[in-house]
Design a protein around this motif. Structure first.
Motif, short mmCIF file in Angstrom:
data_model
loop_
_atom_site.label_atom_id
_atom_site.label_comp_id
_atom_site.label_asym_id
_atom_site.label_seq_id
_atom_site.Cartn_x
_atom_site.Cartn_y
_atom_site.Cartn_z
N LYS A 143 4.07 1.31 -1.26
CA LYS A 143 4.68 1.79 -2.81
C LYS A 143 3.82 2.42 -3.74
O LYS A 143 3.55 2.86 -4.48
CB LYS A 143 5.11 -0.31 -2.89
CG LYS A 143 6.53 -0.43 -2.35
CD LYS A 143 7.51 -1.14 -3.07
CE LYS A 143 8.29 -1.01 -2.61
NZ LYS A 143 9.16 -2.49 -2.72
N ILE A 144 2.68 1.78 -3.94
CA ILE A 144 1.23 1.90 -4.94
C ILE A 144 1.11 3.32 -4.03
O ILE A 144 1.31 4.32 -5.30
CB ILE A 144 0.92 0.95 -4.83
CG1 ILE A 144 0.23 0.02 -5.48
CG2 ILE A 144 -0.69 1.84 -5.18
CD1 ILE A 144 -0.52 -1.29 -5.08
N ILE A 156 -1.12 3.87 -15.38
CA ILE A 156 -1.53 4.47 -14.28
C ILE A 156 -1.96 5.56 -13.32
O ILE A 156 -2.30 6.50 -14.08
CB ILE A 156 -0.21 4.53 -13.07
CG1 ILE A 156 0.59 3.41 -13.38
CG2 ILE A 156 0.05 4.80 -12.09
CD1 ILE A 156 1.87 2.89 -13.07
N ASP A 208 1.17 -0.90 0.26
CA ASP A 208 0.29 0.36 0.44
C ASP A 208 0.99 1.86 -0.14
O ASP A 208 0.98 2.26 -1.23
CB ASP A 208 -0.98 -0.06 1.51
CG ASP A 208 -2.00 1.19 1.49
OD1 ASP A 208 -2.54 1.01 -0.12
OD2 ASP A 208 -1.85 1.98 1.85
N VAL A 238 4.23 5.20 -5.85
CA VAL A 238 3.97 4.89 -7.72
C VAL A 238 2.45 5.95 -8.51
O VAL A 238 3.53 7.15 -8.85
CB VAL A 238 3.55 3.66 -7.71
CG1 VAL A 238 3.86 3.72 -9.45
CG2 VAL A 238 4.74 3.33 -7.37
N ARG A 239 1.81 6.10 -7.42
CA ARG A 239 0.66 7.21 -7.57
C ARG A 239 0.84 8.19 -8.11
O ARG A 239 0.72 9.20 -8.57
CB ARG A 239 -0.92 6.74 -6.98
CG ARG A 239 -1.40 5.31 -7.11
CD ARG A 239 -2.78 5.70 -8.20
NE ARG A 239 -2.70 4.98 -8.71
CZ ARG A 239 -3.33 2.97 -9.04
NH1 ARG A 239 -3.49 3.34 -7.87
NH2 ARG A 239 -3.84 2.60 -9.58
N LEU A 277 9.28 5.32 -13.71
CA LEU A 277 7.62 4.86 -13.50
C LEU A 277 6.75 4.96 -14.27
O LEU A 277 6.83 6.16 -15.33
CB LEU A 277 7.42 5.19 -12.38
CG LEU A 277 8.03 4.63 -11.19
CD1 LEU A 277 7.42 5.17 -9.78
CD2 LEU A 277 7.67 2.95 -10.68
N TYR A 278 6.31 3.61 -15.06
CA TYR A 278 5.39 3.98 -16.00
C TYR A 278 4.29 4.92 -15.78
O TYR A 278 3.95 4.07 -14.84
CB TYR A 278 5.32 2.75 -17.50
CG TYR A 278 5.03 2.35 -18.05
CD1 TYR A 278 5.56 2.75 -19.35
CD2 TYR A 278 3.30 1.66 -18.47
CE1 TYR A 278 4.99 3.41 -20.49
CE2 TYR A 278 3.25 1.49 -19.56
CZ TYR A 278 3.90 2.56 -20.93
OH TYR A 278 2.88 2.40 -21.95
#
Lengths: 319, 319, 319, 319, 319, 319
Positions: free
Chosen positions: D286-287, D319, D284, D290-291, D314-315
C-alpha cells in the motif's frame, strides 16, 4: 389470590391469576428425566413465555395451543427475561369465565389503536382517491379481504406482529406517505394504492389463527411479493378498461417495495412512487421495532440491550 | 472486389463487399465538426462495429437500423477490436440481391445448430413427459409461442444473444438436466417443465426485432421472473384439475431459478428440482460466455483478455 | 426389554437396548453440582446425542469415546431434537456380544449404498479413461489410498459426513459429470480425474478414526486444496512423460474446485472442465445437505425447520 | 536538439531526444483511416505512453517491442496525462549509441535503491538466522534464483512494478518485520523466511522479459501462492532432517500471506507469524502505491486525483 | 482448606478460598423455582464465572457487584469452560483480610507488565518528540488524564480488556510504529501522537469502575472516534500557534484509525502516517486476541477451539 | 445570429450566441498534434460540455475558468450527449454586455425555486421551534452562515449540485420531515435542527467559487460529518445552559445521518429522530437524482439510460 396485571405491566414479583391466549405449547424432557411444559401466552398488551413444572400430565391435558386459558402463577426472571411459572392452568369455559371478566379481545395481543377507528381512516382515504380505476380496484380488494385486513398482523415476527398489526402498518404508512407524495409532487393515488396493496400477498403467504401466524406452502415457495402481484393482476383484470400502464406502475410498486434485490424484490424502484413506498415501508417497520425494543427492555439503563436484527443498542431517552 | 468472408472469419486485412443486418445506426459529430456514422452489423456467424466517414449525408439516407444492407469496406483494428470501415452502403433490394446470393438467414446472427433440429428435440422431450398436467401445460405454451421460441435470443446481451439462442439454451439445459435429475432421483418432468418455462417471461420482458432485443416497459417494471410466474399461473388456470401443489412447485421453479435474492429471485431454491434448475441454468449461461470469449479473442496468447463479467481471464487451450 | 430400532427409525417413545459406536464423551457438571455424561452415539443409519444422569462415576469407567458400546435407555425430546437417556452402558465384549447380534458395520454411520458396489463402479469408470497418463495417475492414487477412500467421510460435518461418504460423493459426481461433459464436449477424462482427485487432500487434512473426523495440523495450516495439489504434483512426477500442460489443467481443477476465492480456492475456474467440476461438486454437496435436513426433520409440517447453513427452510413434499 | 530529461522529470513542454526501452508497441487505425503507433517507453525513473502519427510504416519497421530505442519527440498532455509525441524513432545501435551516452541500466524502470546494496542487506539478514534448517533452505533458494530475485518486479502492475522491485519489496519487509517480530516475541527467523519466500511462486507465475511482466500458463491456472508452496515443499524435501512442524509453519506463511480467502489465500493466518507477515506485506504494498500515486500526480492541488484501486484521493502534503 | 491458586492457574479440580473482585452479580430463577446467583469474579490473572446455589438469600445480602469478596468454592467444568461453584462468600473487610494477604491489586485483572514501567516508557517517548506543538499537546493530554490512562482497559471486551490495557496497547503500538515510521520515512512524531491519542475518546465513551467498563450515553450516541476528535480539537485550541495543517493531519489520524468506513472511520487513511497507525492498531488488537485465545484454551489439542470473532481456529504451537 | 435558448432547452441543431459561466477549462492535445480546449459552461438551467477546435491560442487567452463568457457556437451530439462546438468566445464585459441582456443570475446553474422564498420558509420554520435552546442555536448558525447557506450547492456533484441546492435540500427535508415527525410523535424541533445542521460541515468540507465546488484539505482529511459535529459542539458551548442530553441527541443526528457506517457515519441511528433524519435525507437525495436523470435524458424511450450510481434505468412516464 389477586388478578395479574396486563402482561405489559407485569413486574418480576407479580403473582396471581389471569386469562390468556396460549399460542404455543411444547412438552420437553428435563435433565432429570421429568417432563415440563413450555408455553407462549399473550394478552392484548404483550406476550410471555410460561413454564409448568408440576403435575405436567394433568395440566397438559387441560388445554391445547390455540385456546384461551385461565392461569395461576408468578412472574420470574430467567436469563434477563420475564417469564411466568404456572402453578395451575385450564382452558377457558366461556360462559362461566365471562362472569369473572373474560373477554376474548383482552387476550389477543393487539395494535394499540382501535381497529374500527383505523379501518374508518383507511376507507376514508381510499374513498377520496381521484383516479377511478385505482379507487375501484383498492376498494374491491378491501371489501374482499376486510376480515383478514382488520385482524391480521403485518408479519410473523419482526414488526407489527399482533392482531390489527397489518392494518396499523398500512394506516400509518398512508398517513406518512401522503405528506411525502405531496412534497414531491408524486402521484398520491398511486402511492396510496401501493401502500394498501404492497403486502396484500401476505394474506396467502401466512396463515393466521388463534393469535399466531405461520408460513403456508405458497408463502414459502412463492412468497408474498409474487403472490401480491398475482392478486393485483387478477383484480385489475376484473375492472374493464383498467389502463395497462397504470397496471404496470402499480405492479411495479408491489414488486419493488422491499427496495433492493438483496431484500427480496425482483425489481428495484424505478419510479418516484416506488422510491417513496419502499422508503416509507422500511421506516415504519423500523420505528415499530425500535418502539417495541424500547418498551420491552426492562433494565434501568438509558439504552436497550443489543438489538440483534438492527445490530445496535437503542436510546430509551425520549422514545 | 471480392466478397467478404463471414464475419467470424474476418481478418484484420479483409476487404470486399457483403450482405448484413444493420442492428444499430447512430450519427456522431467528430472532433473536427464533421459527422460520421457508427453502425452494428451482423451476419449469421458474428457481429461487428462499422463506421462511415465519407459521404455521410448520402449514405445515411440509404438505409435504416433494422434493415438488411449491402456494404463495401475493409476491416481494421481499433483498440484491439476488429471493425469495418465502410466505403459504400445501401439497403438490400431483395429480388435483385438474391441473385447475388443474398439470404436473410445468412445475415442474422444465429445459434450454430439448426433451429428445426433443436425444436424437434425439444418437442420430443416434452412429448415424453409422464405427468399429464405438466405435459399439457408445457405443450400449450410451446404451441402458443412457437414463433418466438424458435427465433428469440436467450438474453439481450450476456449469453446466447442471437437468433435461436433462447431455444438453444433450453434444449441444452434439457439435455443436461435430464441426466442430473436421473442421478438424484428428482422429478424429471418437473425439472423439464422448469427448464422450458424458467425464462418464458422474457417473451414479455424483451422486444426482439430485426436482430436486436430491447427491454419493454413491463420488462423493466416487472421483470421476466414475475412475468413468467403470471404466464404459468394463467396457463395452469386453463387446465382443469391442475393439481394445486404441482402448480406451487412449478411456480417455485420459475421464481427461484436465479438461485439467490441477490441475483433477482424473490425466493431461493427450496426443492431438489429448484436446486438442479438454478444450477443447470447458471452453468449453461457461463459456458456460453466462456465459449464466446474464447472464440472472439483474436490474440495469439493461451488466455483471453480480461473478461469483465466473469472477473478473470480464460484458458483457450482445448476449449 | 426389547432391542431398539435403528436410530433412523427411533421414535420419541422408543425404549430398549442396542449396540452403538460412541464417538464423543464428555463429563459436565450440572447446576446442582452433580456430574452427568453427554455422548454422541451412532449406528449405520444415524447418530444421536445421549445423556447419562445416574451412576455417573461407575458408567463413566465402563467405556471410552471411540469404542463400541451396549446401551440401555429410552428416547426423549429435548429442544425439539430426539436424544437418548441412558440407564445403563458398557463397552462391547466382541465375542460375547456377537452372539447377541453385534456387528461393527451396523454400528458405524455409513453411506446408504454398499461400498463394494460403489468402488467397483468407480474403478470401472477410471479403467475406461482414454488418456493414458491420466488413467495411470488416477489408478495409482486409487491403489495407494484404497483403504481410506473406501472408508472415509467426505467432510467433517457438513455433507456426506459418514463412513463411505467420500466414495459416495465422488461416485455420484462421476455419474453426474459424465453427462454434463458429454453435453458440452468437455474433456471427460480430465473431468473424471478432477472428480476423483479434487478432495484427495482431505486424506491429509483430516484424521478419521473410530467414526469421527478431526482436523490435522496440516489440515488447519495448509488445507485440503493445497495438500491435494502437492499430492497430484508428486504423483505426476512419478509418471514419466506426463504432459506438462495436462498437469497444469489437472492441478487447476484441484485448486479451483471451490469455485471462488471466497470459498477458499486460490484460483477461480478458467477452463470449461473447471466450471463443470466446481458446479457438480457444489450441487452434490447441497443435495446431500437438503436430503439430510429433510430426513432428520421429525416435525409434521411440509417444510423443515430453518437450515442455518443454507439460510432457508426446505420443502419436504416429494424429496 | 537537446537531450530529454529523465522521464520522471519530463515537463509538459519538454522536447528533445533520448534513449528508452520500448515495452509495448501496437498499430492502430485512426478514424480517418490512417494508422498510428502507440508505444510504452520507460527509462530508469518512470514510464510513459508515446504515439507516432507520421511515417508510420517506415518508423514501424525500425524497432520492435522489447528493444531499446532512440527517440525524438515532444511531451504533450492528453486526458490529464503526459505523453510523448514521437517525430523520429529507431532501435539502438549499442556500440555507436554508447558513445552518445546510452546505458541499458538507464533505460529500464528500476527500484530507486541500488540492487547490490539491497542484495547485500538481504543476504546478511539471512546469514544471521539462528534456526539452521530455515537458514539453509532460504539460502539455497536465494542462490538458486539470485538472477531473477535481483531483477524482477514484485508484481505485474500494482506495486513495485519495476526492475528490482521484488528485491526492494522483500528487503523493506524484512526491515519492518524484524522490529515487529521483536516487539511481539514472534519467531523472527520464521518471519524472515516467510518474507523472503512469500512471493517466490511469482518466479513461475510471471515471465519477465525486456522490462515487462506477463502471466504464464501456470501463473493463471495455479497462481503464485500455490506455486510458492510447491517450491518450498521441494526445497524442504532436499534438506535432510527438516522438521515437519517447521515445514508446516513455513508453508502456512506462504499460503496465508494474502490475509484472507477473499484476497486469494486458501487458508487464513493462524499463527502470530502469519498475522505479522500478512500485515507487513499489505502495508508495504500500500505504501508503495501511495508513494507512486503522489509522485505521478502532476497537478498543483494538495491531493492526488482519485486512486481507483485504493478508492480515495491521497494527501500530498509531506509524503 | 487451602488457598486457591490464581485464576489463570485454576485446574478443574481446584478447591479452596480466595480474594476476588466481583464485577457482575445477577439473580436467576432456576427451573425448579429456586433462585441462584451468577457472578463474574476476577483476580489479577484472569476472570471466571461463578455460581451460588445454596443459601442464596443469605449470601446474596453479603456483597454487591463492584466489591472485593472472599470466596470459598471449587472449580467445575460447564460446557467446556471452567467455572467456580461457590459454597460461601462475603465482602472483604479490608483491615482484617489484609492480614490474610488481601491486596486490591491482586484482585483486579491487569496487564502483565507493571504500569509504572509502561508509563515511564511512554512519557520518555513523548518527551523525545521533536515537533514542539505536538509534544506540548500530547504531554498536556497525558497529564490531564494520567489517572485514567494508567488504569483503564483498551476496550470493553474485545482486546486488552483489563486494568492497564489501554496503556499496554499504546505503549506496544508506540514501540512497533517507531520502527515502521523509520523504515518508511514517515513523520515519527505525528505517528506517535496518533498512537497516544487515537483512542483517547474512549475515556468519554466508556465508564470504567470497579473492574468493568460500560458504554456512556455519549459513547453510544457519539462514539470514541468523534469524541477523540473533539478532545484533540480543544487541546490544539489551547496551544497558541498550533499549525493548522498539523492539526488537520493529527485529527485525520484519530478519525481514520479504524482503517475503513465499514469499521467506523468516517474518513479513510489518506496519509502514510494514517496507513501506519491503522495497520499497527489492528495488528496489536489482533495479536492480543490471539494470545488470549491461546492462553484461555484449556484443551490438549494443537489448535484452539473456533474463535468466533476472528472466524478461525488458532495454532497453539509456539505462541 | 440568434440568441441560444437556455441550456435546458438546447436542441441538437441549435446555433447562436449566449452568456454563460465557464466552470472548467482545459487544454488538450489532439491526436494530430493540434491543441483544443474543453470547457464546462452553465447557465441557470443546466450545464454542458463545450469544445474549441479553431484559433485555440487566441481564444484561450480571452477568458479563464471561473469567468462569465460570451459564446458563439452550435450544439452537436457526441457519444449520445449534447455538447457545444464553440466558434467564438470572450469574457463578459459587464457594463457593455448588460445592455445585451447579460445577468449574472442567469448564468449560474441554480435551484428552480427562488432563494428568497426558500430562505423565508426556512427561517419561519426555525422561528416556530418550541425548544428555546435549539431555536437559539439553529438561528445563530443560520445567521452566521446566511451567505453560504443561500448560495451553496448541497454536494459537489451527486445531488442538488447547483446554486441554492443546499438550501433547497434542507427546505424540502424540513417540509417532509415535519409530517413524518408528527406521524410518529417524534421530537419535531430536534428533527428540524438535525435537518438544518446535518450537512453544515459541508461549509468547511467544500470550497464553492464561481459555480463550482471542490474539496478542501479538511474536507478530505476530516469530512463534513465530523466538521459538522465540531461546529455544533462549539455553537452549543456558546449558549449558556444548553442541556447536555440535548446536545448529545443533536450531535448524534449529525453523526448518524448517513444511516450506516458503510456510508460514512461513525455511529448508526439509535433514536427515532435519527432514523427519520437519515431516511428523509436519503430519500430527498435520491429523488433529486431521479428527477435530474429523467430531465437530462434526451432519448425518446420510456426509460432513461443506465444510471450508474443508482444501478438501474428509471421510468420517465409521469416523473
Amino acid at each position: 389470590m389477586p388478578r395479574l396485571p396486563r402482561l405489559a405491566a407485569l413486574a418480576p414479583d407479580s403473582a396471581g391469576w389471569g386469562f390468556f391466549l396460549c399460542t404455543s405449547k411444547e412438552v420437553r424432557t428435563g435433565r432429570s428425566g421429568s417432563d415440563f411444559l413450555i408455553l407462549t401466552l399473550q394478552d392484548v398488551s404483550a406476550q410471555i413465555t410460561a413454564k409448568i413444572f408440576d403435575d405436567v400430565p394433568r395440566f397438559g391435558a387441560e388445554f391445547d395451543a390455540g385456546e384461551f386459558v385461565r392461569v395461576e402463577g408468578k412472574a420470574s426472571v430467567f436469563n434477563g427475561q420475564l417469564q411466568l411459572i404456572v402453578s395451575s392452568i385450564r382452558r377457558v369455559h366461556v360462559e362461566q369465565d365471562r362472569r369473572e371478566g373474560f373477554r376474548e379481545d383482552e387476550c389477543v395481543l393487539s395494535a394499540p389503536r382501535p381497529i374500527d377507528e383505523m379501518w374508518a381512516e383507511l376507507t376514508a382515504r381510499v374513498g377520496a382517491m381521484q383516479e377511478g380505476h385505482l379507487r375501484v380496484l383498492v376498494r374491491r380488494i378491501l371489501a374482499d379481504h376486510e376480515a383478514e385486513l382488520r385482524e391480521w398482523p403485518a408479519a410473523q415476527a419482526i414488526h407489527h406482529a399482533y392482531r390489527g398489526g397489518f392494518l396499523e402498518h398500512i394506516v400509518k404508512m398512508a398517513e406518512v406517505s401522503e405528506g411525502v407524495s405531496r412534497a414531491y409532487g408524486a402521484d398520491a393515488d398511486l402511492v396510496l394504492a401501493g401502500v394498501v396493496l404492497h403486502d396484500i400477498g401476505k394474506l396467502q403467504e401466512l396463515a393466521y389463527e388463534a393469535g399466531s401466524a405461520s408460513y403456508t406452502r405458497d408463502g414459502n415457495l412463492i412468497g408474498h411479493i409474487a403472490l401480491g402481484l398475482i392478486l393485483v393482476r387478477e383484480a385489475a383484470a376484473g375492472i374493464s378498461g383498467f389502463p395497462i400502464e397504470l397496471r404496470s406502475k402499480l405492479e411495479h410498486l408491489v414488486l419493488s417495495h422491499h427496495g433492493s434485490r438483496e431484500h427480496g424484490s425482483p425489481v428495484e424502484p424505478k419510479t418516484i412512487e416506488a422510491f417513496i413506498l419502499a422508503t416509507v415501508d422500511e421506516l415504519d417497520a423500523k420505528i415499530n421495532q425500535v418502539r417495541r425494543a424500547v418498551r420491552e427492555d426492562v433494565g434501568e439503563r438509558e439504552f436497550t440491550g443489543w438489538h440483534k436484527r438492527l445490530g445496535r443498542v437503542l436510546y430509551k431517552g425520549g422514545i
